[in-house]
Design a protein around this motif. Structure first.
Motif, short mmCIF file in Angstrom:
data_model
loop_
_atom_site.label_atom_id
_atom_site.label_comp_id
_atom_site.label_asym_id
_atom_site.label_seq_id
_atom_site.Cartn_x
_atom_site.Cartn_y
_atom_site.Cartn_z
N ALA A 110 -113.22 -38.16 88.44
CA ALA A 110 -113.16 -36.92 89.22
C ALA A 110 -112.11 -37.01 90.32
O ALA A 110 -111.33 -36.08 90.54
CB ALA A 110 -114.54 -36.60 89.81
N ILE A 111 -112.09 -38.13 91.03
CA ILE A 111 -111.10 -38.31 92.11
C ILE A 111 -109.70 -38.34 91.53
O ILE A 111 -108.78 -37.71 92.06
CB ILE A 111 -111.40 -39.60 92.89
N GLY A 112 -109.52 -39.06 90.43
CA GLY A 112 -108.20 -39.17 89.83
C GLY A 112 -107.66 -37.83 89.37
O GLY A 112 -106.49 -37.48 89.63
N PHE A 113 -108.47 -37.05 88.69
CA PHE A 113 -108.02 -35.74 88.23
C PHE A 113 -107.68 -34.82 89.40
O PHE A 113 -106.73 -34.03 89.32
CB PHE A 113 -109.10 -35.09 87.35
N PHE A 114 -108.43 -34.92 90.48
CA PHE A 114 -108.15 -34.09 91.66
C PHE A 114 -106.81 -34.47 92.28
O PHE A 114 -106.03 -33.60 92.69
CB PHE A 114 -109.27 -34.24 92.68
N VAL A 115 -106.51 -35.77 92.32
CA VAL A 115 -105.21 -36.23 92.83
C VAL A 115 -104.08 -35.66 91.98
O VAL A 115 -103.05 -35.20 92.50
CB VAL A 115 -105.15 -37.76 92.86
N GLY A 116 -104.24 -35.69 90.65
CA GLY A 116 -103.22 -35.13 89.77
C GLY A 116 -102.99 -33.66 90.02
O GLY A 116 -101.85 -33.18 90.03
N TRP A 117 -104.08 -32.93 90.24
CA TRP A 117 -103.95 -31.49 90.53
C TRP A 117 -103.21 -31.27 91.84
O TRP A 117 -102.35 -30.38 91.94
CB TRP A 117 -105.34 -30.86 90.59
N LEU A 118 -103.54 -32.05 92.88
CA LEU A 118 -102.87 -31.91 94.17
C LEU A 118 -101.37 -32.10 94.04
O LEU A 118 -100.57 -31.39 94.67
CB LEU A 118 -103.43 -32.92 95.18
N GLY A 119 -100.96 -33.08 93.25
CA GLY A 119 -99.54 -33.39 93.15
C GLY A 119 -98.72 -32.45 92.30
O GLY A 119 -97.51 -32.31 92.51
N PHE A 120 -99.36 -31.79 91.32
CA PHE A 120 -98.57 -31.02 90.35
C PHE A 120 -99.02 -29.57 90.17
O PHE A 120 -98.48 -28.88 89.29
CB PHE A 120 -98.61 -31.72 88.99
N ASP A 146 -95.48 -26.42 77.34
CA ASP A 146 -94.20 -25.95 77.88
C ASP A 146 -94.31 -24.53 78.43
O ASP A 146 -93.31 -23.83 78.57
CB ASP A 146 -93.12 -26.00 76.79
N THR A 147 -95.55 -24.11 78.77
CA THR A 147 -95.77 -22.77 79.30
C THR A 147 -96.43 -22.84 80.67
O THR A 147 -96.78 -23.90 81.16
CB THR A 147 -96.67 -21.95 78.36
N LYS A 148 -96.66 -21.69 81.27
CA LYS A 148 -97.29 -21.61 82.59
C LYS A 148 -98.76 -21.99 82.55
O LYS A 148 -99.39 -22.16 83.59
CB LYS A 148 -97.14 -20.20 83.15
N TRP A 149 -99.34 -22.12 81.37
CA TRP A 149 -100.77 -22.41 81.22
C TRP A 149 -101.08 -23.91 81.25
O TRP A 149 -102.24 -24.29 81.12
CB TRP A 149 -101.30 -21.80 79.92
N ARG A 150 -100.06 -24.73 81.41
CA ARG A 150 -100.26 -26.18 81.37
C ARG A 150 -101.33 -26.64 82.37
O ARG A 150 -102.25 -27.38 82.01
CB ARG A 150 -98.94 -26.90 81.64
N MET A 151 -101.22 -26.21 83.63
CA MET A 151 -102.14 -26.67 84.66
C MET A 151 -103.55 -26.11 84.46
O MET A 151 -104.54 -26.78 84.76
CB MET A 151 -101.61 -26.30 86.05
N THR A 152 -103.65 -24.89 83.95
CA THR A 152 -104.97 -24.32 83.68
C THR A 152 -105.74 -25.18 82.69
O THR A 152 -106.93 -25.49 82.88
CB THR A 152 -104.84 -22.89 83.13
N TYR A 153 -105.08 -25.57 81.64
CA TYR A 153 -105.72 -26.42 80.64
C TYR A 153 -106.00 -27.82 81.19
O TYR A 153 -106.98 -28.46 80.79
CB TYR A 153 -104.86 -26.50 79.38
N TYR A 154 -105.15 -28.29 82.08
CA TYR A 154 -105.39 -29.58 82.73
C TYR A 154 -106.71 -29.56 83.49
O TYR A 154 -107.52 -30.50 83.39
CB TYR A 154 -104.23 -29.92 83.67
N VAL A 155 -106.94 -28.49 84.25
CA VAL A 155 -108.16 -28.38 85.04
C VAL A 155 -109.39 -28.31 84.13
O VAL A 155 -110.40 -29.00 84.36
CB VAL A 155 -108.10 -27.15 85.96
N ILE A 156 -109.32 -27.49 83.10
CA ILE A 156 -110.47 -27.36 82.18
C ILE A 156 -110.76 -28.70 81.51
O ILE A 156 -111.91 -29.15 81.43
CB ILE A 156 -110.18 -26.28 81.13
N GLY A 157 -109.72 -29.36 81.03
CA GLY A 157 -109.90 -30.66 80.38
C GLY A 157 -110.49 -31.70 81.32
O GLY A 157 -111.34 -32.50 80.93
N SER A 158 -110.03 -31.68 82.58
CA SER A 158 -110.53 -32.64 83.57
C SER A 158 -112.04 -32.48 83.79
O SER A 158 -112.78 -33.47 83.82
CB SER A 158 -109.79 -32.46 84.90
N VAL A 159 -112.48 -31.26 83.94
CA VAL A 159 -113.91 -31.00 84.16
C VAL A 159 -114.73 -31.49 82.97
O VAL A 159 -115.79 -32.13 83.13
CB VAL A 159 -114.15 -29.50 84.41
#
Length: 391
Positions: A364-374, A258-271
């Motif tokens: 890899a493709i799926g996680f990139f799509v999620g990042w593009l959308g959100f 519920d913080t601004k760090w949500r997407m940062t952790y999403y990227v790290i987890g995806s990799v």
């Protein structure tokens, strides 16, 4: 995981072969897809409570069917029924949870609900440890445990009322009050602005990632037993370490979702999840490599897989579309996963390395799509759905 373990135990006693296990796993997945499509829509039309009580009845019946016969022909409809109940339950359960929370804790509660689901996985692992060498009897015990837990959950759910948000939307619809939550309920609304971008993003992102994860989640025991030649009990014991990692990952994500760090952790987890799929390819299919892959995927997946999908879905759609959207997104992903499940045993025989490389690319493709959308500012319908619409 529990179903896959039970099926391998039936295989060890000669009741099933590899192709039949692949078909049964696909039947379970297709059942989840069918249940998701219909359960989500019914949950929006007739209320969350009615649907999630009915789904638990279906789950209990499906879990007890293997006691009457373990032949492939007999088990196929039972496994399919179990999948239907599971699939129909998820979208309405998530809608119920999100609609009884508020902005300060909605993400945390959704993550916590996923954490509780992890205890179901823990139960499956423990059953695999204790009964992994018991053959058909062990399979029966696993399904019995599912049925008993289902009965307990059914009794508890009888005490849960309908969500106030859904009841309010129904009142507004009947009164002709045009709020977003009351007026936006048609399936076509999902492909219109402002819902089309999050809907299409979630469909593609989650389908691709679910296909990639399904090889390890649905066939982890199968790979260990048939490719690495590890016993079911040994593999189940070794993967038990993943349970504390799942709890740690979920607890960590609860603190940031519920913080601004949500997407940062999403990227790290995806990799990390993408790299985890390559561990058996680089180091071979052995106990250490398979466990390392499971451990890393379990921990990192808490930040970028099913939990964040549920949070994004609940925030992106209004009340009368929330369960429907969740069901369609989940159903499409399970259809795609089922297609892969059918051929996974054959692909593992032909070239397990190539299969794991393939699912790595899908992830890899799926996680990139999620990042593009959100990755940029997104719309939260919980902030807007009560507002009156322009005439």
């Amino acid at each position: 995981m529990g179903v896959s373990t039970a099926l391998v135990l039936y295989q060890s006693d000669g009741h099933l072969n590899g192709n039949q296990i692949g078909t049964l796993t696909a039947a379970l997945t297709i059942g989840v897809a069918v249940g998701s499509f219909f359960g989500g829509r019914l949950g929006d039309r007739f209320g969350r409570r009615h649907v999630f009580i009915a789904t638990m009845v279906i789950i209990v019946l499906g879990a007890f069917i293997p006691f009457f016969g373990v032949s492939f022909v007999f088990m196929l409809p039972g496994i399919f029924m179990l999948g239907v109940g599971i699939g129909a339950d998820l979208p309405v359960a998530m809608a119920t949870i999100s609609e009884t929370a508020d902005d300060s804790n909605r993400g945390k509660i959704l993550v916590f609900s996923n954490l509780l689901g992890g205890f179901g996985i823990l139960m499956s692992v423990l059953l695999g440890i204790f009964f992994g060498n018991a053959g058909t009897t062990g399979g029966h015990i696993i399904f019995a445990a599912f049925g008993i837990v289902g009965l307990i959950v059914l009794l508890l759910r009888l005490t849960i009322p309908e969500t106030p948000v859904w009841l309010k939307a129904q009142e507004e619809r009947k009164a002709g009050i045009r709020t977003e939550r009351a007026d936006k309920s048609a399936l076509l609304d999902l492909v219109k602005k402002p819902y089309s971008k999050p809907f299409l993003t979630l469909v593609l992102y989650y389908a691709l990632v679910a296909m990639a994860v399904s090889v390890a989640s649905s066939f982890g025991t199968y790979v260990a037993y048939n490719v690495a030649h590890i016993s079911v009990s040994t593999y189940s014991t070794a993967t038990l370490v993943s349970m504390p990692l799942a709890i740690l990952g979920a607890a960590w994500f609860m603190a940031v979702t519920d913080t601004k760090w949500r997407m940062t952790y999403y990227v790290i987890g995806s990799v990390l999840v993408v790299l985890a799929n390559l561990i058996p390819v680089v180091f071979g299919f052995n106990l250490v490599a398979l466990c390392a892959s499971v451990y890393l995927t379990t921990f990192a997946g808490a930040f970028c897989y099913e939990t964040i999908m549920k949070v994004w879905t609940q925030e992106s759609f209004p009340t009368m579309l929330r369960s429907t959207a969740q069901g369609i997104i989940y159903g499409i992903s399970r259809c795609a996963t089922a297609l892969l499940n059918v051929v996974t045993p054959m692909l593992l025989v032909l070239n397990p390395d190539l299969l794991y490389v393939g699912v790595t690319v899908l992830a890899a493709i799926g996680f990139f799509v999620g990042w593009l959308g959100f990755h940029s500012n997104t719309r939260n319908t919980f902030h807007t759905e009560a507002e009156l619409e322009n005439a």
